[in-house]
Scaffold this motif. Structure first.
Motif, PDB file in Angstrom:
ATOM      1  N   ILE A 153      -2.005  -2.346  10.180  1.00 56.58           N
ATOM      2  CA  ILE A 153      -2.576  -1.379   9.235  1.00 56.58           C
ATOM      3  C   ILE A 153      -2.275   0.035   9.753  1.00 56.58           C
ATOM      4  N   GLY A 154      -1.315   0.699   9.088  1.00 60.44           N
ATOM      5  CA  GLY A 154      -0.909   2.040   9.511  1.00 60.44           C
ATOM      6  C   GLY A 154      -1.300   3.058   8.475  1.00 60.44           C
ATOM      7  N   VAL A 155      -2.584   3.341   8.361  1.00 66.41           N
ATOM      8  CA  VAL A 155      -3.075   4.332   7.395  1.00 66.41           C
ATOM      9  C   VAL A 155      -3.827   5.413   8.166  1.00 66.41           C
ATOM     10  N   PRO A 156      -4.033   6.593   7.561  1.00 64.76           N
ATOM     11  CA  PRO A 156      -4.815   7.620   8.246  1.00 64.76           C
ATOM     12  C   PRO A 156      -6.172   7.050   8.694  1.00 64.76           C
ATOM     13  N   ASP A 157      -6.674   7.542   9.814  1.00 60.57           N
ATOM     14  CA  ASP A 157      -7.890   6.968  10.401  1.00 60.57           C
ATOM     15  C   ASP A 157      -9.046   6.901   9.391  1.00 60.57           C
ATOM     16  N   ASP A 158      -9.157   7.935   8.553  1.00 64.94           N
ATOM     17  CA  ASP A 158     -10.273   7.967   7.598  1.00 64.94           C
ATOM     18  C   ASP A 158     -10.132   6.929   6.489  1.00 64.94           C
ATOM     19  N   PHE A 173      -4.156  -1.410  18.250  1.00 61.25           N
ATOM     20  CA  PHE A 173      -2.874  -1.379  18.961  1.00 61.25           C
ATOM     21  C   PHE A 173      -2.371   0.051  18.846  1.00 61.25           C
ATOM     22  N   HIS A 174      -2.611   0.844  19.885  1.00 58.09           N
ATOM     23  CA  HIS A 174      -2.280   2.274  19.767  1.00 58.09           C
ATOM     24  C   HIS A 174      -1.073   2.636  20.625  1.00 58.09           C
ATOM     25  N   PRO A 175       0.079   2.885  19.981  1.00 54.24           N
ATOM     26  CA  PRO A 175       1.241   3.322  20.755  1.00 54.24           C
ATOM     27  C   PRO A 175       1.079   4.790  21.141  1.00 54.24           C
ATOM     28  N   LEU A 176       1.187   5.060  22.435  1.00 53.26           N
ATOM     29  CA  LEU A 176       0.972   6.434  22.917  1.00 53.26           C
ATOM     30  C   LEU A 176       2.286   7.219  22.810  1.00 53.26           C
ATOM     31  N   ARG A 177       2.650   7.485  21.583  1.00 48.84           N
ATOM     32  CA  ARG A 177       3.884   8.229  21.307  1.00 48.84           C
ATOM     33  C   ARG A 177       3.684   8.959  20.000  1.00 48.84           C
ATOM     34  N   SER A 178       4.334  10.089  19.856  1.00 46.75           N
ATOM     35  CA  SER A 178       4.208  10.874  18.632  1.00 46.75           C
ATOM     36  C   SER A 178       5.374  10.547  17.702  1.00 46.75           C
ATOM     37  N   PHE A 179       5.040  10.177  16.458  1.00 50.07           N
ATOM     38  CA  PHE A 179       6.076   9.834  15.468  1.00 50.07           C
ATOM     39  C   PHE A 179       5.968  10.818  14.302  1.00 50.07           C
ATOM     40  N   PRO A 180       6.695  11.927  14.344  1.00 40.82           N
ATOM     41  CA  PRO A 180       6.599  12.875  13.228  1.00 40.82           C
ATOM     42  C   PRO A 180       7.240  12.335  11.951  1.00 40.82           C
ATOM     43  N   THR A 181       8.093  11.308  12.054  1.00 41.73           N
ATOM     44  CA  THR A 181       8.688  10.688  10.868  1.00 41.73           C
ATOM     45  C   THR A 181       8.454   9.178  10.963  1.00 41.73           C
ATOM     46  N   ARG A 182       8.908   8.437   9.938  1.00 38.17           N
ATOM     47  CA  ARG A 182       8.738   6.979   9.949  1.00 38.17           C
ATOM     48  C   ARG A 182       9.668   6.285  10.919  1.00 38.17           C
ATOM     49  N   ASP A 183      10.754   6.965  11.305  1.00 39.49           N
ATOM     50  CA  ASP A 183      11.767   6.305  12.122  1.00 39.49           C
ATOM     51  C   ASP A 183      11.451   6.517  13.606  1.00 39.49           C
ATOM     52  N   HIS A 196      -5.028  -2.286  13.713  1.00 33.34           N
ATOM     53  CA  HIS A 196      -4.730  -0.932  13.235  1.00 33.34           C
ATOM     54  C   HIS A 196      -4.082  -0.157  14.373  1.00 33.34           C
ATOM     55  N   LEU A 197      -3.561   1.026  14.049  1.00 32.10           N
ATOM     56  CA  LEU A 197      -2.758   1.782  15.015  1.00 32.10           C
ATOM     57  C   LEU A 197      -3.480   3.026  15.525  1.00 32.10           C
ATOM     58  N   SER A 198      -4.760   3.140  15.186  1.00 38.12           N
ATOM     59  CA  SER A 198      -5.493   4.354  15.536  1.00 38.12           C
ATOM     60  C   SER A 198      -5.830   4.393  17.027  1.00 38.12           C
ATOM     61  N   GLY A 199      -5.789   5.596  17.593  1.00 36.76           N
ATOM     62  CA  GLY A 199      -6.213   5.749  18.983  1.00 36.76           C
ATOM     63  C   GLY A 199      -7.709   5.963  19.104  1.00 36.76           C
ATOM     64  N   GLY A 241       0.819  -1.209   0.000  1.00 33.49           N
ATOM     65  CA  GLY A 241       0.000   0.000   0.000  1.00 33.49           C
ATOM     66  C   GLY A 241       0.851   1.256   0.000  1.00 33.49           C
ATOM     67  N   GLY A 242       0.165   2.403  -0.219  1.00 34.84           N
ATOM     68  CA  GLY A 242       0.864   3.682  -0.259  1.00 34.84           C
ATOM     69  C   GLY A 242       1.618   3.854  -1.573  1.00 34.84           C
ATOM     70  N   SER A 243       2.332   4.952  -1.666  1.00 34.60           N
ATOM     71  CA  SER A 243       3.049   5.282  -2.907  1.00 34.60           C
ATOM     72  C   SER A 243       4.431   4.628  -2.931  1.00 34.60           C
ATOM     73  N   ASP A 244       5.060   4.626  -4.117  1.00 28.59           N
ATOM     74  CA  ASP A 244       6.435   4.131  -4.243  1.00 28.59           C
ATOM     75  C   ASP A 244       7.353   4.891  -3.278  1.00 28.59           C
ATOM     76  N   ALA A 245       7.142   6.214  -3.212  1.00 33.10           N
ATOM     77  CA  ALA A 245       8.023   7.028  -2.367  1.00 33.10           C
ATOM     78  C   ALA A 245       7.898   6.606  -0.903  1.00 33.10           C
ATOM     79  N   SER A 246       6.657   6.299  -0.465  1.00 31.57           N
ATOM     80  CA  SER A 246       6.465   5.850   0.915  1.00 31.57           C
ATOM     81  C   SER A 246       7.147   4.510   1.144  1.00 31.57           C
ATOM     82  N   ALA A 247       7.074   3.644   0.124  1.00 32.86           N
ATOM     83  CA  ALA A 247       7.704   2.326   0.262  1.00 32.86           C
ATOM     84  C   ALA A 247       9.208   2.488   0.446  1.00 32.86           C
TER      85      ALA A 247
HETATM   86  N1  LIG Z   1       2.081   9.534  13.628  1.00 29.03           N
HETATM   87  C1  LIG Z   1       1.903   9.312  14.920  1.00 29.03           C
HETATM   88  O1  LIG Z   1       2.500   9.949  15.772  1.00 29.03           O
HETATM   89  C2  LIG Z   1       0.974   8.219  15.365  1.00 29.03           C
HETATM   90  C3  LIG Z   1       1.053   7.777  16.716  1.00 29.03           C
HETATM   91  C4  LIG Z   1       0.214   6.752  17.126  1.00 29.03           C
HETATM   92  C5  LIG Z   1      -0.675   6.189  16.243  1.00 29.03           C
HETATM   93  N2  LIG Z   1      -0.756   6.656  14.962  1.00 29.03           N
HETATM   94  C6  LIG Z   1      -1.735   6.040  14.067  1.00 29.03           C
HETATM   95  O2  LIG Z   1      -1.067   5.424  12.982  1.00 29.03           O
HETATM   96  C7  LIG Z   1      -1.895   5.472  11.807  1.00 29.03           C
HETATM   97  C8  LIG Z   1      -1.111   6.116  10.669  1.00 29.03           C
HETATM   98  O3  LIG Z   1      -0.790   7.437  11.067  1.00 29.03           O
HETATM   99  P1  LIG Z   1       0.380   8.255  10.320  1.00 29.03           P
HETATM  100  O4  LIG Z   1       0.603   9.490  11.121  1.00 29.03           O
HETATM  101  O5  LIG Z   1       1.515   7.344  10.045  1.00 29.03           O
HETATM  102  O6  LIG Z   1      -0.375   8.620   8.978  1.00 29.03           O
HETATM  103  P2  LIG Z   1       0.176   9.143   7.581  1.00 29.03           P
HETATM  104  O7  LIG Z   1       1.637   9.473   7.713  1.00 29.03           O
HETATM  105  O8  LIG Z   1      -0.748  10.208   7.139  1.00 29.03           O
HETATM  106  O9  LIG Z   1      -0.038   7.908   6.592  1.00 29.03           O
HETATM  107  C9  LIG Z   1       0.634   6.680   6.751  1.00 29.03           C
HETATM  108  C10 LIG Z   1       0.678   5.950   5.412  1.00 29.03           C
HETATM  109  O10 LIG Z   1      -0.633   5.568   4.961  1.00 29.03           O
HETATM  110  C11 LIG Z   1      -0.562   5.508   3.545  1.00 29.03           C
HETATM  111  N3  LIG Z   1      -1.946   5.560   3.053  1.00 29.03           N
HETATM  112  C12 LIG Z   1      -2.783   6.604   3.020  1.00 29.03           C
HETATM  113  N4  LIG Z   1      -4.001   6.222   2.587  1.00 29.03           N
HETATM  114  C13 LIG Z   1      -3.905   4.892   2.329  1.00 29.03           C
HETATM  115  C14 LIG Z   1      -4.795   3.897   1.859  1.00 29.03           C
HETATM  116  N5  LIG Z   1      -6.053   4.207   1.540  1.00 29.03           N
HETATM  117  N6  LIG Z   1      -4.348   2.627   1.714  1.00 29.03           N
HETATM  118  C15 LIG Z   1      -3.063   2.307   2.019  1.00 29.03           C
HETATM  119  N7  LIG Z   1      -2.183   3.202   2.478  1.00 29.03           N
HETATM  120  C16 LIG Z   1      -2.596   4.468   2.633  1.00 29.03           C
HETATM  121  C17 LIG Z   1       0.259   6.692   3.151  1.00 29.03           C
HETATM  122  O11 LIG Z   1       0.919   6.418   1.958  1.00 29.03           O
HETATM  123  P3  LIG Z   1       1.254   7.589   0.880  1.00 29.03           P
HETATM  124  O12 LIG Z   1       1.695   8.789   1.639  1.00 29.03           O
HETATM  125  O13 LIG Z   1       2.320   7.014   0.050  1.00 29.03           O
HETATM  126  O14 LIG Z   1      -0.030   7.795   0.153  1.00 29.03           O
HETATM  127  C18 LIG Z   1       1.286   6.764   4.278  1.00 29.03           C
HETATM  128  O15 LIG Z   1       2.482   6.097   3.935  1.00 29.03           O
HETATM  129  C19 LIG Z   1      -3.155   6.263  12.191  1.00 29.03           C
HETATM  130  O16 LIG Z   1      -4.170   5.371  12.549  1.00 29.03           O
HETATM  131  C20 LIG Z   1      -2.710   7.036  13.429  1.00 29.03           C
HETATM  132  O17 LIG Z   1      -3.787   7.328  14.305  1.00 29.03           O
HETATM  133  C21 LIG Z   1       0.052   7.639  14.484  1.00 29.03           C
END
Ligand SMILES: NC(=O)c1ccc[n+]([C@@H]2O[C@H](COP(=O)([O-])OP(=O)(O)OC[C@H]3O[C@@H](n4cnc5c(N)ncnc54)[C@H](OP(=O)(O)O)[C@@H]3O)[C@@H](O)[C@H]2O)c1
Length: 271
Positions: free
Chosen positions: A48-53, A98-108, A75-78, A14-20
Motif C-alpha cells: 500500500i503506497g498511498v500518502p500517510d493520511d 515496510f519503510h525503505p529509507l530512501r527518497s524517491f522524488p519520482t516513481r522510478d 504499507h510504506l510509511s515511516g 487505486g489512484g488516477s488513470d494518469a498515475s496508473a
Molecule cells: N516518496 C518517498 O521518497 C518515500 C520514501 C519512503 C517511503 N514513502 C512512503 O510511501 C508512501 C507513498 O508516498 P509517495 O511519496 O509515493 O506519495 P504520493 O506520491 O503522494 O502518492 C502515491 C500514490 O497514492 C495515490 N493515492 C492517493 N490517495 C489515495 C487513496 N486514498 N487511495 C489510493 N491511492 C491513493 C496517488 O494517486 P493519484 O496521484 O493518482 O491520486 C499516488 O499515485 C507513503 O506512506 C510514504 O511515507 C515514500
C-alpha cells in the motif's frame, strides 16, 4: 506479467488513470484496476503506497475484499505503524510496515532499487522474515523497528533527507549572492556535500568536521554574519542554529578546546 528482482507483480490498483500509466511505464505490463480487486489469490502481498493520511481509508477499503489463504499487506510509511492496517488484520490478513529509507522524488527508483538502503520492518511474526528477504532481494538492509520508536526514527530520517535540502538552499543562496554561475552552484555544492558525507561515513561525524567552528575561528564566523546581515538576512536564524548544532558536535572532539571560543561568541552575538 511483470517480474522485478525475482518478484512477480500481479496487479496495480487505486489512484488516477494518469498515475496508473506512469506506474506502468516503470513496472511494465501490469494490469491496473481503479479500485481494489474483490478477491485476492492465496499468498498475495499487497503493498500500500498511498500518502500517510490516506492509509486508514485504503486499509478499510481493502478489508472489504475476500482473501484466500496466507495473504499479507504492508504499507510504506515511516511514521505509521503496523496498526494502521488493523482493518486488514481483522480479516486475517498478515500485516506489516515496510519503510525503505530512501527518497524517491519520482516513481522510478532507478537502476539500484534500494541498493544499500536501510529498510525498517515492523511485522507480525509470520511475515517478518519474508519481508526481510524481500528487502534483501531489492538490495536493501532490513532491520526491525519497534512501534514506540517510530517518531524518533522518522525524525532522524526526515532531518537527514528533507531538512538537508534547507541547508543546501541556504548555501545555494549564498553562492548566488556571491555571483557563482547558477549552473555551477548547485552541482558544485552537492559535490562538496557528498564528499563531506563520505568523510562522515568513514571517520564518524565529529572527526569529519572541518571549518571555522572546529577551528574556533571567530573572525571568519563574524564575516559570515556580516554577509548574512547585508545580503541574506532571512537566512540568519537558520545559520545560527546550524552553528550551534555544529558546535555541539565539535565539543565531542579531542580538540574541543579549539571550539570553546565559539560558544562565548554565540552568547555575545545572541545577547
Ligand atoms: N516518496 C518517498 O521518497 C518515500 C520514501 C519512503 C517511503 N514513502 C512512503 O510511501 C508512501 C507513498 O508516498 P509517495 O511519496 O509515493 O506519495 P504520493 O506520491 O503522494 O502518492 C502515491 C500514490 O497514492 C495515490 N493515492 C492517493 N490517495 C489515495 C487513496 N486514498 N487511495 C489510493 N491511492 C491513493 C496517488 O494517486 P493519484 O496521484 O493518482 O491520486 C499516488 O499515485 C507513503 O506512506 C510514504 O511515507 C515514500
Amino acid at each position: 506479467m511483470a517480474t522485478h528482482a525475482g518478484v512477480r507483480i500481479v496487479g496495480l490498483s487505486g489512484g488516477s488513470d494518469a498515475s496508473a500509466v506512469a506506474s506502468q511505464a516503470v513496472l511494465g505490463d501490469v494490469p491496473w484496476t481503479p479500485t481494489a480487486p474483490s478477491t485476492f489469490a492465496a499468498a498475495t502481498l499487497i503493498v500500500i503506497g498511498v500518502p500517510d493520511d490516506a492509509l486508514d481509508e485504503a486499509a478499510s477499503e481493502l478489508a472489504r475484499s475476500d482473501y484466500d489463504a496466507h495473504c499479507a499487506a504492508v504499507h510504506l510509511s515511516g511514521i505509521r505503524g503496523r496498526d494502521a492496517l488493523a482493518p486488514l488484520a481483522d480479516v486475517a490478513v498478515a500485516t506489516g510496515a515496510f519503510h525503505p529509507l530512501r527518497s524517491f522524488p519520482t516513481r522510478d527508483p532507478g537502476e539500484g532499487d534500494l541498493d544499500g538502503a536501510l529498510v525498517a520492518i515492523e511485522a507480525e511474526a509470520s511475515l517478518a522474515s519474508s519481508l526481510g528477504e524481500l528487502a534483501q532481494l531489492l538490495g536493501g538492509r532490513p532491520f526491525a523497528i519497534d512501534p514506540s520508536a517510530r517518531a524518533a526514527y522518522h525524525l532522524g530520517a526526515s532531518v537527514a533527507s528533507n531538512t538537508l535540502l534547507a541547508v543546501l538552499d541556504l548555501a545555494r543562496a549564498a553562492f548566488e549572492a556571491a555571483g557563482v554561475p547558477a549552473d555551477l552552484a548547485t552541482p558544485g555544492l552537492v559535490s562538496l556535500m557528498s564528499g563531506t558525507l563520505d568523510n562522515a561515513a568513514s571517520r564518524g561525524v565529529a572527526d569529519a568536521v572541518t571549518g571555522p567552528v572546529a577551528r574556533g575561528d571567530v573572525a571568519t564566523l563574524r564575516r559570515h554574519l556580516d554577509a548574512l546581515d547585508t545580503q541574506l538576512p532571512e537566512h540568519r536564524t537558520l545559520y545560527m542554529a546550524l552553528v550551534r548544532g555544529l558546535l555541539a558536535v565539535c565539543e565531542r572532539r579531542s580538540d574541543a578546546d579549539r571550539a570553546a571560543v565559539v560558544r562565548a561568541w554565540i552568547e555575545e552575538v545572541e545577547a
